[in-house]
Design an enzyme around this catalytic site. Sequence first.
Site, mmCIF file in Angstrom:
data_model
loop_
_atom_site.group_PDB
_atom_site.id
_atom_site.type_symbol
_atom_site.label_atom_id
_atom_site.label_comp_id
_atom_site.label_asym_id
_atom_site.label_seq_id
_atom_site.Cartn_x
_atom_site.Cartn_y
_atom_site.Cartn_z
ATOM 1 N N CYS A 190 0.828 -1.215 0.000
ATOM 2 C CA CYS A 190 0.000 0.000 0.000
ATOM 3 C C CYS A 190 0.859 1.261 0.000
ATOM 4 O O CYS A 190 1.074 1.885 1.051
ATOM 5 C CB CYS A 190 -0.970 0.033 1.174
ATOM 6 N N CYS B 168 -6.025 2.028 -4.395
ATOM 7 C CA CYS B 168 -5.558 2.574 -3.122
ATOM 8 C C CYS B 168 -6.514 3.671 -2.669
ATOM 9 O O CYS B 168 -6.565 4.734 -3.292
ATOM 10 C CB CYS B 168 -4.134 3.131 -3.309
HETATM 11 C C1 LIG Z 1 -0.874 0.227 6.937
HETATM 12 C C2 LIG Z 1 -1.413 -0.553 5.785
HETATM 13 C C3 LIG Z 1 -2.444 -0.030 5.030
HETATM 14 C C4 LIG Z 1 -2.935 -0.719 3.930
HETATM 15 N N1 LIG Z 1 -3.985 -0.181 3.226
HETATM 16 C C5 LIG Z 1 -4.515 -0.867 2.190
HETATM 17 C C6 LIG Z 1 -5.674 -0.366 1.510
HETATM 18 O O1 LIG Z 1 -6.231 0.669 1.862
HETATM 19 N N2 LIG Z 1 -6.158 -1.079 0.475
HETATM 20 C C7 LIG Z 1 -5.589 -2.264 0.081
HETATM 21 O O2 LIG Z 1 -6.093 -2.877 -0.860
HETATM 22 N N3 LIG Z 1 -4.483 -2.762 0.702
HETATM 23 C C8 LIG Z 1 -3.940 -2.101 1.742
HETATM 24 N N4 LIG Z 1 -2.854 -2.619 2.420
HETATM 25 C C9 LIG Z 1 -2.097 -3.760 1.833
HETATM 26 C C10 LIG Z 1 -2.725 -5.125 2.046
HETATM 27 O O3 LIG Z 1 -2.959 -5.358 3.396
HETATM 28 C C11 LIG Z 1 -1.740 -6.173 1.483
HETATM 29 O O4 LIG Z 1 -1.362 -5.816 0.192
HETATM 30 C C12 LIG Z 1 -2.395 -7.548 1.460
HETATM 31 O O5 LIG Z 1 -2.672 -7.970 2.770
HETATM 32 C C13 LIG Z 1 -1.474 -8.536 0.749
HETATM 33 O O6 LIG Z 1 -1.944 -9.841 0.882
HETATM 34 P P1 LIG Z 1 -0.912 -11.065 0.889
HETATM 35 O O7 LIG Z 1 -1.738 -12.288 1.020
HETATM 36 O O8 LIG Z 1 0.008 -10.924 -0.247
HETATM 37 O O9 LIG Z 1 -0.043 -10.823 2.205
HETATM 38 P P2 LIG Z 1 -0.516 -10.842 3.712
HETATM 39 O O10 LIG Z 1 -1.986 -10.563 3.816
HETATM 40 O O11 LIG Z 1 0.399 -9.940 4.444
HETATM 41 O O12 LIG Z 1 -0.303 -12.346 4.157
HETATM 42 C C14 LIG Z 1 0.943 -12.990 4.117
HETATM 43 C C15 LIG Z 1 0.890 -14.164 5.075
HETATM 44 O O13 LIG Z 1 2.024 -15.004 4.872
HETATM 45 C C16 LIG Z 1 2.437 -15.491 6.118
HETATM 46 N N5 LIG Z 1 3.839 -15.915 6.032
HETATM 47 C C17 LIG Z 1 4.960 -15.163 6.019
HETATM 48 N N6 LIG Z 1 6.056 -15.940 5.977
HETATM 49 C C18 LIG Z 1 5.607 -17.220 5.953
HETATM 50 C C19 LIG Z 1 6.277 -18.487 5.925
HETATM 51 N N7 LIG Z 1 7.597 -18.592 5.907
HETATM 52 N N8 LIG Z 1 5.511 -19.599 5.901
HETATM 53 C C20 LIG Z 1 4.162 -19.528 5.914
HETATM 54 N N9 LIG Z 1 3.492 -18.360 5.957
HETATM 55 C C21 LIG Z 1 4.211 -17.214 5.983
HETATM 56 C C22 LIG Z 1 2.214 -14.324 7.062
HETATM 57 O O14 LIG Z 1 2.127 -14.749 8.406
HETATM 58 C C23 LIG Z 1 0.935 -13.731 6.524
HETATM 59 O O15 LIG Z 1 -0.210 -14.207 7.207
HETATM 60 C C24 LIG Z 1 -2.363 -1.975 3.563
HETATM 61 C C25 LIG Z 1 -1.351 -2.526 4.339
HETATM 62 C C26 LIG Z 1 -0.888 -1.839 5.453
HETATM 63 C C27 LIG Z 1 0.194 -2.454 6.303
#
Ligand SMILES: Cc1cc2nc3c(=O)[nH]c(=O)nc-3n(C[C@H](O)[C@H](O)[C@H](O)COP(=O)(O)OP(=O)(O)OC[C@H]3O[C@@H](n4cnc5c(N)ncnc54)[C@H](O)[C@@H]3O)c2cc1C
Length: 443
Positions: free
Chosen positions: A193, A372
């Site tokens: 983000c 965003c």
């Molecule tokens: C402050 C903030 C504001 C945001 N605002 C927005 C917004 O307004 N709109 C929007 O669309 N997005 C927003 N986001 C971004 C959004 O939250 C992420 O882009 C999204 O969660 C990505 O999903 P993901 O599944 O790729 O990663 P995540 O949801 O982060 O999940 C990754 C997972 O992998 C796990 N993991 C890590 N390493 C390992 C391992 N070795 N083995 C097994 N599991 C592991 C972690 O524990 C975690 O649960 C924001 C994020 C933040 C921090």
Amino acid sequence: MLSKSSKLATTVAQEFFLRERKCFSTAMTLKKKHSCKLLVVGGGSGGCSVAAKYASKFQKGDVIVIEPSEKHYYQPMFTLIGGGMKKLEDSCKPTKSVLPKNALWLKDYAVKFDPAKNQVITKDGDSVEYEFMVMAMGLQLNFDQVDGLVDALKTPGVCSNYSPAYVTKTYEELKKFKEGNAIFTFPNTPVKCAGAPQKIMYIAEHYFRKTGKRDKANIIYNTSLPVVFGVKKYAEALMKVCEQRNIKINMRHNLVKVLPDKKEAVFENLDSPGSHLTLNYSLLHVSPPMSSPKQLKESKELVDSAGFLDVSKETLQHKKYDNIFGIGDCTNLPTSKTGAAVASQLKVVRMNLDARMKNEKLPATYLGYTSCPLVTGYNSCILAEFDYNGQPLETFPLDQSKERLSMFMMKKYVMPHLYWSLMLRGYWEGPEVYRKLLHLGLC
Ligand SMILES: Cc1cc2nc3c(=O)[nH]c(=O)nc-3n(C[C@H](O)[C@H](O)[C@H](O)COP(=O)(O)OP(=O)(O)OC[C@H]3O[C@@H](n4cnc5c(N)ncnc54)[C@H](O)[C@@H]3O)c2cc1C
């Protein structure tokens, strides 16, 4: 003769030793071999959605999810928590409750990948063999890469919306702020983000106005980037917001050191390596350096030179191993890393993985859609939506670069429901259908 307290210390030490030995022997004896049709690594936004899609199609246990965390956070809410508009508990649910019942959850880290053997080893030593794998490991926050930051976060004035460990401190610091520099940073790495580092700045500015402190605050945005936002249409709108609200921007300035004793933050000027700018702070909101998770970065066969999962930007299929797909922040897709992007990627992963399972041609192409909601205060928001080329791809038939109450209400009230009730259950694949309907099929 041992004193009472030494006896107690000895007993505690013995108990600790026995517990450790028990843990060790348990770990040694409990090494298990699992096998499944689909392995999902990571149970965040992307992992949960993919697991939900396939757990409902397959038999019980055909889907395994490796996820170490007991708690699942809706991270987009962190922005509102930092501004005191939501509570941390509103953003959190037990992982158990968001993963599909039909899937097997291994509460562990994936630590070693052997894609040639279709095998993953967990931290506890379990092995999982899979037919297909979807990797959704998100990003790792590297607070320790800024000199002094980890200690500084324990001191007054320093906070970060990026971690559940610090996000509630942000609002405490807004309340405590009296006068001086309020500095907001954007690191010199890919981030999740890209709008979040500045959203909290606009909220802080509005908060200071509401509470009569604005005259005494110098609001400064120090960003490593050469622009305020990567898409021209929204960058122009945000530059106007900054001008109107007297927010100073220092482009190409990267936070490298924090000195909490002196309340100083040191920034490297990226256009003039070796030259530094030191600023005093009363409030320092840090967006930390980020990278793909260590365990993924170390799997050289799976990642590109920057350490991100190396997938096709069109199909999301791994470039070398065609039974592996990637979704979300851990991939090297050249788009802004958001939950909204994950939702659109879900459709592509679903269609292409289904086809790969039947050995058919992959039918779906990802255009890089991401979004965003740039919250600009306690009642306004610019809803940026765009594709790989930085071209706006707006859902609503109105100019979304304008600050609007309607978009703010959507961010605050609609999106959390969309996330918990639809996206994590695999039912939300982005707004494409609605965009087409609202634009009469013209885009
Ligand atoms: C402050 C903030 C504001 C945001 N605002 C927005 C917004 O307004 N709109 C929007 O669309 N997005 C927003 N986001 C971004 C959004 O939250 C992420 O882009 C999204 O969660 C990505 O999903 P993901 O599944 O790729 O990663 P995540 O949801 O982060 O999940 C990754 C997972 O992998 C796990 N993991 C890590 N390493 C390992 C391992 N070795 N083995 C097994 N599991 C592991 C972690 O524990 C975690 O649960 C924001 C994020 C933040 C921090």
